[in-house]
Design an enzyme around this catalytic site. Structure first.
Site, PDB file in Angstrom:
ATOM      1  N   GLU A 286       0.858  -1.161   0.013  1.00 21.21           N
ATOM      2  CA  GLU A 286      -0.143   0.044  -0.070  1.00 21.21           C
ATOM      3  C   GLU A 286       0.971   1.261   0.132  1.00 21.21           C
ATOM      4  O   GLU A 286       0.469   1.968   0.625  1.00 21.21           O
ATOM      5  CB  GLU A 286      -0.976  -0.077   1.044  1.00 21.21           C
ATOM      6  CG  GLU A 286      -2.158  -0.760   1.091  1.00 21.21           C
ATOM      7  CD  GLU A 286      -2.940  -0.546  -0.358  1.00 21.21           C
ATOM      8  OE1 GLU A 286      -2.532   0.609  -0.987  1.00 21.21           O
ATOM      9  OE2 GLU A 286      -3.209  -1.604  -0.878  1.00 21.21           O
ATOM     10  N   GLY A 287       1.902   1.371  -0.589  1.00 23.96           N
ATOM     11  CA  GLY A 287       2.804   2.296  -0.896  1.00 23.96           C
ATOM     12  C   GLY A 287       3.801   2.383   0.345  1.00 23.96           C
ATOM     13  O   GLY A 287       3.440   2.461   1.649  1.00 23.96           O
TER      14      GLY A 287
END
Ligand SMILES: Cc1cc2nc3c(=O)[nH]c(=O)nc-3n(C[C@H](O)[C@H](O)[C@H](O)COP(=O)(O)OP(=O)(O)OC[C@H]3O[C@@H](n4cnc5c(N)ncnc54)[C@H](O)[C@@H]3O)c2cc1C
Length: 596
Positions: A442-443
């Site tokens: 998620e980054g």
């Protein structure tokens, strides 16, 4: 053995007492959000996570998921599928979804509290509903009416699950590089071809169908992120009228063997002319995907929180029981051959680090989640704008810092167990291994840091930060005369002022040299996280001080806040010094000379 007890008292303290969510829900007109209902939801979430999910965590780690190479099918660990059936039957999947779509319409921030418990109990299992929740948000906000009926309704009912398909072998943080192709067909559908990797929940045995949300590129799309579109690609084909058809051309080619979260399947998905429908505007797929990613970023922050708490409560129990050595200030346990570990100062340092970061993170994350509620439900345009800006600013801090702290704290907790933490039996090493992915997917932390400093501060002129600073300033002003709070309010006001000045200083430097943003960003993220938690800790003490809590409770909050201000908050000075040292010490050594 490793166990889990949901921290209901602190969840209620954070959500209702400190943040004041009950009044907010009333103001927003959330009819289902009455206190008795919410208390019952939290109690039931605690029971479900403690009794059903937590006992499956170790077996999920030991056995993991199994992939059948011939059929492409994936079998999840024993008990996972049955737990999902119970979860769906009890209505948990639609807890925060709109009533019109079959959900219960409860606030996202209440859902966030339940989610912390799910992740703490069984992180791997929690990933399956997490992805469905992200898909729900994307379909709810960007789907056409028929797409909502045909795809969203069964996802909310838990009948199908969702995935998020971004990553390709050559394209991770930089989505502009993605190559998966989408070709328009005569019937208005798209033919999707390409290979996605690392797809969580890409194949499993929970449900018959899986709805993949896939980023792909049209043949004539502009290069980079401006040419990305989003498509709904079901594992089993579904017609526009909802009729379920034949198997679609998407297969799980293999699953990854990895450091942690063994019960959460991570798939290579091969799309070979799979039938898909476009969602949202063509070439603006990233906008729709960001709705999903922002939801998922807060959700991964909550994973970090859940793991800190689980690690902490097990370390606390163990260090109270385990007898080793004597206290330096004199024997504390004269009837026993040794004192418990918890008498030792450094064990206390590790425990209090976990405790202060867990309870502080809970307030930070739940407050961010209330901004989602305001954004979704307020009728007031200015209030919505404020919530949007604040949420945009807080999201990278919640995702980046709660996950970084989970890596730190699960290691502290393992250290409290000594060698017994390193071997499998205690379950502590599993928590540390499971935590490690949270700073990556998620980054990564670096991507959150660039989002915070490069986008939320510099590009958007710090609009969200200004709103957060105003909250802190008004708290400090309101409590400036309260002697019981001076020890927190004064340093908080001072570090908040420094935070603002540092932001301007780094921003100015970055105008002259863009490398300064990258060089400062991770330190800036950490700095921001520590100041944000100082605010929440000061508010926690103020709330406890003013409320009718037992004296022990007030003392517990005050002493934990003292620890935080004395031993954790000073970390900002190192981060400030490192940021001020500039980009040159990172950029001047030529890449070719690194190994000379
Ligand atoms: C278990 C697991 C589950 C996952 N689930 C999903 C999923 O469901 N769906 C999905 O689409 N993807 C998923 N991913 C992929 C995950 O989101 C990516 O691994 C992640 O975004 C990083 O991409 P990458 O691995 O290609 O690393 P890269 O992008 O190659 O990055 C490598 C390193 O460089 C750093 N870096 C990259 N760019 C910059 C920059 N501009 N400035 C500074 N540093 C930079 C990164 O922070 C990282 O430390 C999953 C991954 C794993 C391991």
């Amino acid at each position: 053995m490793n166990s889990y007890l949901a921290p209901l008292r602190d969840i209620r303290f954070a959500l209702f007492d400190v943040i004041g969510a009950e009044a907010l829900y009333q103001k927003l007109g959330i009819v289902n959000a009455q206190r008795e209902i919410m208390d019952a939801v939290l109690d039931e979430a605690a029971k479900f996570t403690q009794n059903v999910l937590a006992p499956l965590s170790a077996v999920g780690d030991e056995i993991g998921c199994v992939h059948d190479k011939t059929s492409g099918a994936v079998t999840t660990p024993p008990g996972f599928k049955e737990a999902y059936a119970k979860f769906v039957e009890a209505g948990w999947n639609g807890l925060t979804a709109p009533e019109a779509m079959g959900g219960q319409d409860l606030p996202e921030s209440l859902g966030a509290a339940a989610k912390e418990m799910i992740d703490a109990a069984n992180l791997s299992w929690g990933n399956y509903p997490l992805l469905s929740h992200g898909a729900t948000e994307a379909l709810k906000n960007h789907g056409e009416a028929w797409q909502k009926e045909v795809f969203l309704r069964p996802i909310i009912a838990g009948q199908w699950t969702g995935t998020m398909c971004l990553t390709e072998a050559h394209c991770g943080s930089d989505l502009g590089l993605l190559k998966t192709r989408a070709e328009r067909q005569a019937d208005g559908t798209y033919s999707i071809t390409g290979t996605k990797i690392f797809i969580t929940g890409g194949e499993h045995d929970f449900t018959d169908n899986i709805i993949h949300l896939v980023l792909a590129r049209l043949p004539d799309a502009p290069p980079g992120v401006k040419g990305i579109s989003l498509f709904i690609v079901p594992k089993i084909r579904v017609a526009r009228d909802g009729t379920v058809g034949a198997r679609n051309n998407v297969m799980c080619g293999s699953i990854e063997h990895k450091m942690g979260i063994h019960g959460s399947v991570t798939c290579v998905l091969n799309f070979d002319g799979a039938q898909g429908y476009s969602i949202g505007e063509l070439n603006k797929g990233l906008v729709a995907m960001f709705t999903m990613m922002n939801t998922a970023r807060l959700a991964v922050g909550l994973q970090g929180l859940g793991l800190i708490d689980r690690a902490y409560q097990n370390a606390l129990r163990y260090t109270r029981e385990r007898l080793q050595g004597r206290s330096l200030s004199g024997v504390k346990n004269p009837d026993k051959p040794a004192d418990p570990l918890i008498v030792h100062a450094d064990i206390r340092r590790m425990l209090l680090t976990c405790k202060s970061l867990a309870e502080g993170s809970r307030m930070l994350a739940l407050h961010a989640a209330t901004q989602v509620d305001i954004l979704h439900r307020s009728q007031d345009a200015e209030e919505k704008k404020a919530a949007d800006e604040l949420l945009g600013f807080l999201t990278p801090i919640v995702k980046g810092m709660l996950t970084e702290w989970s890596v730190e704290c699960t290691n502290h907790a393992m250290q409290c167990f000594g060698g017994h933490g390193y071997i499998n039996e205690s379950g502590m090493e599993q928590i540390a291994r499971d935590a490690r992915i949270t700073t990556i997917y998620e980054g990564t932390t670096q991507i959150q840091a660039l989002d915070l400093l490069g986008r939320k501060i510099m590009q958007l002129q710090g609009s969200g930060m200004r709103r957060f600073l105003a909250m802190i300033q008004s708290f400090c002003e309101a409590n400036a005369q309260d002697e019981a709070l001076t020890e927190f309010v004064l340093p908080l006001a001072e570090v908040t002022k420094q935070w603002g000045e540092l932001t301007i200083e780094i921003g100015r430097k970055a105008m002259g040299n863009a490398d300064e943003v990258g060089a400062a960003s991770v330190d800036y993220l950490f700095y921001s996280g520590y100041v944000a938690l100082a605010y929440w800790w000061a508010r926690a003490v103020a709330t406890a001080h003013a409320g009718s809590y037992p004296d022990d409770y007030k003392t517990m909050k005050r002493e934990t806040a003292r620890f935080y201000f004395a031993r954790i908050l000073p970390r900002i000075h190192t981060h400030a010094a490192t940021m001020r040292s500039g980009a040159a010490n990172l950029q001047s050594l030529d890449a070719a000379l690194f190994d000379s």
